[in-house]
Motif scaffolding. Structure first.
Motif, PDB file in Angstrom:
ATOM      1  N   UNK A 135      29.623  21.532  -0.387  1.00 51.49           N
ATOM      2  CA  UNK A 135      29.853  20.634   0.736  1.00 51.49           C
ATOM      3  C   UNK A 135      31.142  19.824   0.621  1.00 51.49           C
ATOM      4  N   UNK A 161      34.122  21.663   2.834  1.00 48.34           N
ATOM      5  CA  UNK A 161      34.418  21.407   4.252  1.00 48.34           C
ATOM      6  C   UNK A 161      34.148  19.934   4.606  1.00 48.34           C
ATOM      7  N   UNK A 212      31.596  18.045   4.275  1.00 48.55           N
ATOM      8  CA  UNK A 212      30.320  17.648   4.855  1.00 48.55           C
ATOM      9  C   UNK A 212      29.746  16.441   4.128  1.00 48.55           C
ATOM     10  N   UNK A 238      37.224  22.051   9.425  1.00 53.43           N
ATOM     11  CA  UNK A 238      35.895  22.632   9.630  1.00 53.43           C
ATOM     12  C   UNK A 238      35.936  23.860  10.530  1.00 53.43           C
ATOM     13  N   UNK A 239      36.993  23.962  11.314  1.00 48.76           N
ATOM     14  CA  UNK A 239      37.172  25.182  12.098  1.00 48.76           C
ATOM     15  C   UNK A 239      37.568  26.333  11.165  1.00 48.76           C
ATOM     16  N   UNK A 256      30.365  27.040   7.968  1.00 44.46           N
ATOM     17  CA  UNK A 256      29.251  26.839   7.038  1.00 44.46           C
ATOM     18  C   UNK A 256      27.961  27.419   7.600  1.00 44.46           C
ATOM     19  N   UNK A 300      23.808  27.302   6.759  1.00 51.20           N
ATOM     20  CA  UNK A 300      22.925  26.428   5.993  1.00 51.20           C
ATOM     21  C   UNK A 300      21.720  27.168   5.431  1.00 51.20           C
ATOM     22  N   UNK A 350      18.421  26.478   5.756  1.00 52.45           N
ATOM     23  CA  UNK A 350      17.413  26.782   6.763  1.00 52.45           C
ATOM     24  C   UNK A 350      18.145  27.206   8.032  1.00 52.45           C
ATOM     25  N   UNK A 381      19.441  27.107  11.418  1.00 54.02           N
ATOM     26  CA  UNK A 381      19.401  25.933  12.290  1.00 54.02           C
ATOM     27  C   UNK A 381      20.089  26.159  13.625  1.00 54.02           C
ATOM     28  N   UNK A 394      27.463  32.336  15.039  1.00 53.78           N
ATOM     29  CA  UNK A 394      27.945  31.089  15.616  1.00 53.78           C
ATOM     30  C   UNK A 394      29.126  30.566  14.808  1.00 53.78           C
ATOM     31  N   UNK A 395      29.016  30.718  13.492  1.00 55.16           N
ATOM     32  CA  UNK A 395      30.069  30.275  12.600  1.00 55.16           C
ATOM     33  C   UNK A 395      31.320  31.144  12.779  1.00 55.16           C
ATOM     34  N   UNK A 397      34.146  30.593  15.827  1.00 50.62           N
ATOM     35  CA  UNK A 397      35.319  29.708  15.830  1.00 50.62           C
ATOM     36  C   UNK A 397      36.438  30.282  14.945  1.00 50.62           C
TER      37      UNK A 397
END
Lengths: 251, 297
Positions: A48, A51, A53, A84-85, A89, A91, A93, A95, A160-161, A164
Motif C-alpha cells: 500500500x 500507490x 493508499x 494511482x492511475x 490496485x 484488493x 476481497x 469489491x 476495472x483496474x 484506467x
C-alpha cells in the motif's frame, strides 16, 4: 534489467509502532514480484505504500524513497491522482461498486475525463476480454456486478483496474477469498497480464508465489529478509529463515 | 418453565395488539366524527373549495392543503441539501473530534420543543423577513408586501426542525458504506469529492431517502411552530411571502371554540391530513423500493 520501482531505505510507522524497517527492493518491469511472509509481517502495508493508499490512515509516517520511473512518489509535488492511475490496485476481497458491470468498468475512465460513449464501450469490451470475462457477461453488462460469482467479481475488479490503463498492478491477496477453480483462472490470467503490465502480488499461498512469480521477496517482522528470483528462493535461499518459512517450519 | 413462557408470549401478544389496535381505533374515530361533513358538504366541494370560513358555513380546505404543502415543500427544499451536505461533512470531511462535537449539537436540535422554535421564528425570523427580505423583493416587484408571517418563515423553521432527522440518519448511512468501495474508488485515481458524489452518496441513497421521508413526515405534521409564524390566513398563497394556514394549525386553533358542525369539519380536515400522510408514505416507500431495486438489479 529495468527497475520500474526502486524502494530505498523505506521505514513506515503507525504512530509509534514501526511496521516496516529499512526496506530496499527493486521491482522489475513486466515481471511478477510476489511478496510472501507470515501474517502481520508488513507485506500488505508495503504494497500500500506503492500507490500511497496508506495516506488514508492519519497516524502513518513514512521515511525513505519510493522511486517510480526514477521519481519519488512521496515528493511534495508528486500528483497522487496520476500515481494511482499509473499504479492500479486489486484488493483481497472482490469489491465491485454496487452498480452495473458496465458502470464499474467505466467509472475510472470517466473520472479521468473520457465521456465518449463509443470509447467507453470499447474500453469495456477490451478490458473484459483481457480478463476473460467478456463471453460470460457480454449479454448482461447492465446487470448489477453484485450478481456475479466471487471469481467473476474479482476478474471484474481487475478489468476495472485495467480500464484506467495502469502500468503497474498491485494485488493484495487477490485469490484468498476465492475457490480453487477461480484461483487457477486468476493465476493463468496473471501470466497473460504480465506481458503488458508490471505486477506485484501479496500472497499467503507459497505454492501460488512459486507458480506465478518471477521474483519473490520474503518479509518477516517488517524487514525484507531476502529478495531473489523465485526459483532460487524456493530451491536454494541464502537465508536460513527463508528456508525455514518456505519449507513450512513456521508461518 | 413452559407455563412461564406461555405467559410471556401472551403478554407480548397483548403489547403488539395494543399498538395495532390504537391505530385502528384512532382511524375509526376520526372517520366516524368527520365523515358526515364530507358526505353532506360534498367531497369535491370540501377538498377543492377555496373558501374556509366556518362561521359562514364555508368549508373549502384547498387553502389549508396548499398551506401545508407549500410550507413542507419549502422546508424540504431548504432542508434536504443542507442536511445531506452536513451529513457528508460529518462522515467524510470533518476531523473525528470536530464531527463528534458537531454531531451532538445537531442532535440537540431534536430536543428543543417545537413551541420554542415557533417563538424563535416569531421574534427573529418574522421581523427579519419584513425588514431585510422584503426590501430585496421590492426591488423587483414594487407592489410586494408582507407582514413577515409567511411560508418562507415557516419553511425555514421547519427546515431547521427536520435537520437532525436528515443529518443523523444520512450520516449513519454514509458512514456504513463499506470502506472497500471508498478504497476502490481512490485506488482508481478518483479524488475525495468524486468518491463522495459518485460512490458514497449513491451507495447510501436508501438511508438518505428514508431520512427525507421521516423529515417530511415531521414537517407536515408539525403544528405549534407553524401556528406562531405562518400567519394563519386560510388563503391559497400566491408567493413565498404570503401568509398561510396549515391543516394542523387550523385544527389546533379552531377546535377550542368550534360549533358542532365546525368541529365535524375539523375532524374531516384530520381525515384529509391522515390520507395525505398515508399517500406520502406510500409514494416514498415506492420510490425507495424502485431506487433500491435499481441498486440491486
Amino acid at each position: 534489467m529495468n527497475a520500474k520501482i526502486k524502494i530505498e531505505n523505506l521505514n513506515l510507522y503507525y504512530g509509534s509502532f514501526q511496521a516496516l524497517t529499512d526496506v530496499n527492493m527493486n521491482i522489475y518491469e513486466k515481471k511478477i514480484t510476489a511478496l510472501i511472509g507470515p501474517s502481520g509481517c508488513g507485506k500488505s502495508t508495503f504494497l500500500r505504500t506503492l500507490n500511497r493508499m496508506n495516506d488514508l490512515i492519519d497516524s502513518v509516517r513514512i521515511k525513505g524513497n519510493v522511486l517510480l520511473d526514477y521519481k519519488d512518489i512521496y515528493a511534495k509535488d508528486y500528483d497522487i491522482i496520476k500515481l494511482r492511475k499509473k499504479v492500479g490496485m486489486v484488493f483481497q476481497k472482490p469489491n465491485p461498486f454496487p452498480k452495473s458491470i458496465y458502470e464499474n468498468i467505466v467509472y475510472g475512465p470517466r473520472i479521468h475525463g473520457i465521456n465518449d460513449k463509443q470509447k467507453l464501450d470499447e474500453i469495456v469490451e477490451r478490458t473484459l476480454k483481457e480478463v476473460a470475462l467478456w463471453d460470460e457477461v457480454k449479454d448482461r453488462l447492465k446487470k448489477p456486478a453484485m450478481g456475479l460469482s466471487g471469481g467473476q467479481q474479482q476478474r471484474l475488479c481487475i478489468a476495472r483496474c485495467l480500464a484506467v490503463e495502469p502500468e503497474i498492478i498491485l494485488m493484495d491477496e487477490p485469490t484468498s477469498a476465492l475457490d480453487p477453480v477461480a484461483t487457477l483462472r486468476i493465476e493463468s490470467l496473471l501470466e497473460e497480464l504480465v506481458r503488458k503490465y508490471t505486477i506485484v502480488i501479496v500472497t499467503h499461498n507459497m505454492q501460488q508465489a512459486g507458480r506465478v512469480s518471477d521474483y519473490t521477496s520474503f518479509f518477516l517482522s517488517g524487514r525484507v529478509i531476502e529478495t531473489d528470483e523465485t526459483d532460487i528462493i524456493f530451491s536454494n535461499p541464502d537465508n536460513k529463515k527463508t528456508e525455514d518459512y518456505i519449507t513450512g517450519r513456521f508461518g | 418453565m413452559k407455563a412461564y413462557e406461555k405467559v410471556i408470549e401472551k403478554l407480548l401478544l397483548i403489547c403488539a395488539v395494543t399498538a395495532t389496535l390504537s391505530v385502528i381505533l384512532i382511524t375509526i374515530f376520526i372517520f366516524k366524527e368527520g365523515i358526515s361533513v364530507l358526505s353532506d358538504y360534498g367531497m369535491i366541494n370540501f377538498i377543492f373549495g377555496t373558501k374556509w370560513s366556518p362561521t359562514n358555513g364555508n368549508y373549502g380546505i384547498l387553502p389549508l392543503i396548499a398551506g401545508s404543502l407549500s410550507v413542507t415543500i419549502g422546508a424540504l427544499v431548504i432542508g434536504i441539501p443542507t442536511g445531506i451536505a452536513c451529513a457528508v461533512f460529518l462522515s467524510e470531511v470533518a476531523h473525528k473530534k470536530t464531527a463528534k462535537i458537531l454531531k451532538s449539537a445537531v442532535e440537540l436540535l431534536a430536543g428543543i420543543p417545537s413551541v420554542v422554535y415557533g417563538f424563535f421564528g416569531l421574534s427573529v425570523l418574522v421581523p427579519a423577513i419584513r425588514q431585510f427580505i422584503l426590501p430585496i423583493i421590492q426591488l423587483f416587484n414594487e407592489d410586494a408586501s408582507t407582514s413577515g408571517f409567511s411560508i418562507l418563515a415557516g419553511a425555514i423553521i421547519l427546515a431547521i426542525m427536520i435537520l437532525p432527522t436528515i443529518v443523523s440518519i444520512s450520516e449513519n448511512a454514509i458512514s456504513s458504506v463499506p470502506i472497500e468501495y471508498k478504497e476502490a474508488s481512490l485506488a482508481l485515481g478518483a479524488n475525495r469529492q468524486e468518491t463522495i458524489t459518485r460512490i458514497l452518496v449513491p451507495a447510501a441513497k436508501s438511508g438518505i431517502i428514508s431520512s427525507i421521508i421521516l423529515g417530511m413526515g415531521r414537517a407536515i405534521g408539525e403544528t405549534m411552530a407553524v401556528i406562531l409564524i405562518t400567519g394563519n390566513m386560510p388563503k391559497v398563497p400566491g408567493g413565498m411571502l404570503d401568509s398561510v394556514a396549515t391543516l394542523t394549525g387550523t385544527i389546533a386553533m379552531e377546535m377550542g371554540y368550534a360549533t358542532p358542525e365546525h368541529q365535524k369539519a375539523l375532524f374531516a380536515v384530520g381525515i384529509v391530513l391522515f390520507i395525505i400522510i398515508m399517500l406520502l408514505n406510500l409514494f416514498a416507500n415506492f420510490t425507495l423500493h424502485r431506487l433500491g431495486g435499481q441498486a440491486n438489479d
